[in-house]
Design an enzyme around this catalytic site. Structure first.
Site, PDB file in Angstrom:
ATOM      1  N   HIS A   6      -5.896  -6.234   1.408  1.00 11.93           N
ATOM      2  CA  HIS A   6      -5.216  -5.681   0.227  1.00 11.93           C
ATOM      3  C   HIS A   6      -6.041  -5.928  -1.036  1.00 11.93           C
ATOM      4  O   HIS A   6      -6.325  -7.071  -1.389  1.00 11.93           O
ATOM      5  CB  HIS A   6      -3.840  -6.354   0.115  1.00 11.93           C
ATOM      6  CG  HIS A   6      -3.011  -5.921  -1.042  1.00 11.93           C
ATOM      7  ND1 HIS A   6      -1.810  -5.274  -0.880  1.00 11.93           N
ATOM      8  CD2 HIS A   6      -3.163  -6.066  -2.377  1.00 11.93           C
ATOM      9  CE1 HIS A   6      -1.275  -5.046  -2.070  1.00 11.93           C
ATOM     10  NE2 HIS A   6      -2.093  -5.513  -2.993  1.00 11.93           N
ATOM     11  N   ARG A  45       1.116   4.507  -2.690  1.00  9.50           N
ATOM     12  CA  ARG A  45       2.326   4.460  -1.858  1.00  9.50           C
ATOM     13  C   ARG A  45       3.526   4.906  -2.690  1.00  9.50           C
ATOM     14  O   ARG A  45       3.864   4.262  -3.685  1.00  9.50           O
ATOM     15  CB  ARG A  45       2.547   3.039  -1.350  1.00  9.50           C
ATOM     16  CG  ARG A  45       3.760   2.864  -0.423  1.00  9.50           C
ATOM     17  CD  ARG A  45       3.863   1.395  -0.005  1.00  9.50           C
ATOM     18  NE  ARG A  45       2.634   0.936   0.646  1.00  9.50           N
ATOM     19  CZ  ARG A  45       2.323  -0.355   0.823  1.00  9.50           C
ATOM     20  NH1 ARG A  45       3.139  -1.303   0.397  1.00  9.50           N
ATOM     21  NH2 ARG A  45       1.194  -0.681   1.431  1.00  9.50           N
ATOM     22  N   ASP A  91      -5.419  -0.627   0.971  1.00  5.82           N
ATOM     23  CA  ASP A  91      -5.486  -1.504   2.140  1.00  5.82           C
ATOM     24  C   ASP A  91      -6.603  -0.965   3.033  1.00  5.82           C
ATOM     25  O   ASP A  91      -6.603   0.227   3.382  1.00  5.82           O
ATOM     26  CB  ASP A  91      -4.169  -1.488   2.916  1.00  5.82           C
ATOM     27  CG  ASP A  91      -3.028  -2.117   2.138  1.00  5.82           C
ATOM     28  OD1 ASP A  91      -3.283  -2.960   1.264  1.00  5.82           O
ATOM     29  OD2 ASP A  91      -1.868  -1.763   2.421  1.00  5.82           O
ATOM     30  N   GLU A 143      -3.097 -11.331   2.140  1.00  2.73           N
ATOM     31  CA  GLU A 143      -3.465 -10.220   3.016  1.00  2.73           C
ATOM     32  C   GLU A 143      -4.943  -9.902   2.840  1.00  2.73           C
ATOM     33  O   GLU A 143      -5.362  -9.404   1.786  1.00  2.73           O
ATOM     34  CB  GLU A 143      -2.621  -8.975   2.678  1.00  2.73           C
ATOM     35  CG  GLU A 143      -1.128  -9.197   2.867  1.00  2.73           C
ATOM     36  CD  GLU A 143      -0.270  -8.032   2.391  1.00  2.73           C
ATOM     37  OE1 GLU A 143       0.925  -8.003   2.734  1.00  2.73           O
ATOM     38  OE2 GLU A 143      -0.798  -7.142   1.671  1.00  2.73           O
ATOM     39  N   HIS A 187       0.996  -0.849  -4.839  1.00  5.89           N
ATOM     40  CA  HIS A 187       0.454   0.415  -4.334  1.00  5.89           C
ATOM     41  C   HIS A 187       1.033   1.617  -5.083  1.00  5.89           C
ATOM     42  O   HIS A 187       0.366   2.646  -5.214  1.00  5.89           O
ATOM     43  CB  HIS A 187       0.786   0.565  -2.847  1.00  5.89           C
ATOM     44  CG  HIS A 187      -0.096  -0.231  -1.941  1.00  5.89           C
ATOM     45  ND1 HIS A 187      -1.280   0.256  -1.425  1.00  5.89           N
ATOM     46  CD2 HIS A 187       0.041  -1.478  -1.435  1.00  5.89           C
ATOM     47  CE1 HIS A 187      -1.830  -0.654  -0.635  1.00  5.89           C
ATOM     48  NE2 HIS A 187      -1.046  -1.722  -0.624  1.00  5.89           N
TER      49      HIS A 187
END
Length: 250
Positions: free
Chosen positions: A232, A116, A167, A229, A160
């Site tokens: 993740h 990311r 994810d 999460e 990320h």
């Protein structure tokens, strides 16, 4: 009777020196952990050492959420110019091994996000600060005030951006692997709330078992789950733990 033998001053000096060294080491380690990551000067994925997972698994299932509008921001996110999963090679190779290990069980991965860009994280922070924008509340944070999202859910630096986090979810395929469908994990991807916690007691036993199946598959290849999460996972140890990247996904 108390021991009245004189204490060896050399012992005190040696012990004190060892304690000082230990304290200094702990302080240095703490400072390193708290220090801001270094932003890589890389301008392209190749310069950053990021590879497309499809170079290793050409038919891996992808639904890269931030390249489109089906996400909590409700719009394409800064830095996502194509729906691709990029990762540092060590992470990409580990993820490819997970996929190949799953296939004999008629299971597959489906990827939502991988590397990311740092600019995407800034986009998330700006969105979280815009309290007037509540378009995705019903889907992504129905039980939370938007002001609660900054911190545990949206941080100014994301793992990320280090290039070794993904994810994802699991797909179950039919006997001849011609059709695959997502397993029921109890929430959608990017659901902000305790129901998304990996070990949440709010989901059914079957949903929890699906989460554990994903977690076990990822852990076998060195990935660690983020407990808040279920989707993740980060490769540990991280290949480049002190570096983040801001090259676009394209």
């Amino acid at each position: 009777m108390p021991n009245t033998r004189p204490v060896d001053q050399g012992t005190i000096t040696t012990g004190l020196r060892a304690a000082i060294c230990l304290a200094a080491l702990l302080l240095a380690t703490h400072a390193k952990a708290d220090s801001a990551p270094i932003l890589s000067p890389a301008k392209t994925a190749a310069e950053a050492g990021l590879v497309d997972i499809r170079q290793l698994v050409p038919d891996i299932a992808e639904d890269i959420k931030y390249a489109g509008s089906d996400n909590f921001v409700g719009a394409p996110v800064d830095g996502y110019l194509a729906p691709k999963c990029l990762l540092l090679r060590a992470a990409a190779e580990a993820l490819a091994r997970v996929e190949h290990d799953l296939r004999p069980q008629h299971l597959r991965l489906q990827l939502f996000d991988c590397y990311r860009p740092a600019r995407a994280v800034k986009h998330f922070v700006r969105w979280a600060g815009d309290l007037a924008d509540q378009r995705t509340k019903a889907t992504h944070y129905p039980e939370l005030d938007k002001r609660a999202l900054l911190g545990d859910y949206i941080a100014p630096v994301s793992g990320h951006s280090r290039g070794a986090t993904a994810d994802l979810t699991l797909l179950r395929c039919n006997a001849d692997d011609t059709h695959c469908a997502p397993l029921d994990m109890g929430t959608d991807f990017d659901y902000f709330g305790t129901r998304a916690n990996t070990d949440s007691a709010q989901v059914t036993p079957a949903q929890h078992a699906n989460r554990m199946l994903l977690k076990a598959a990822m852990e076998r290849e060195g990935f660690r789950n983020y407990a808040m999460e279920w989707w993740h996972f980060s490769l540990m140890p991280a290949p480049m733990p002190d570096v983040i990247y801001d090259v676009p996904v394209q």
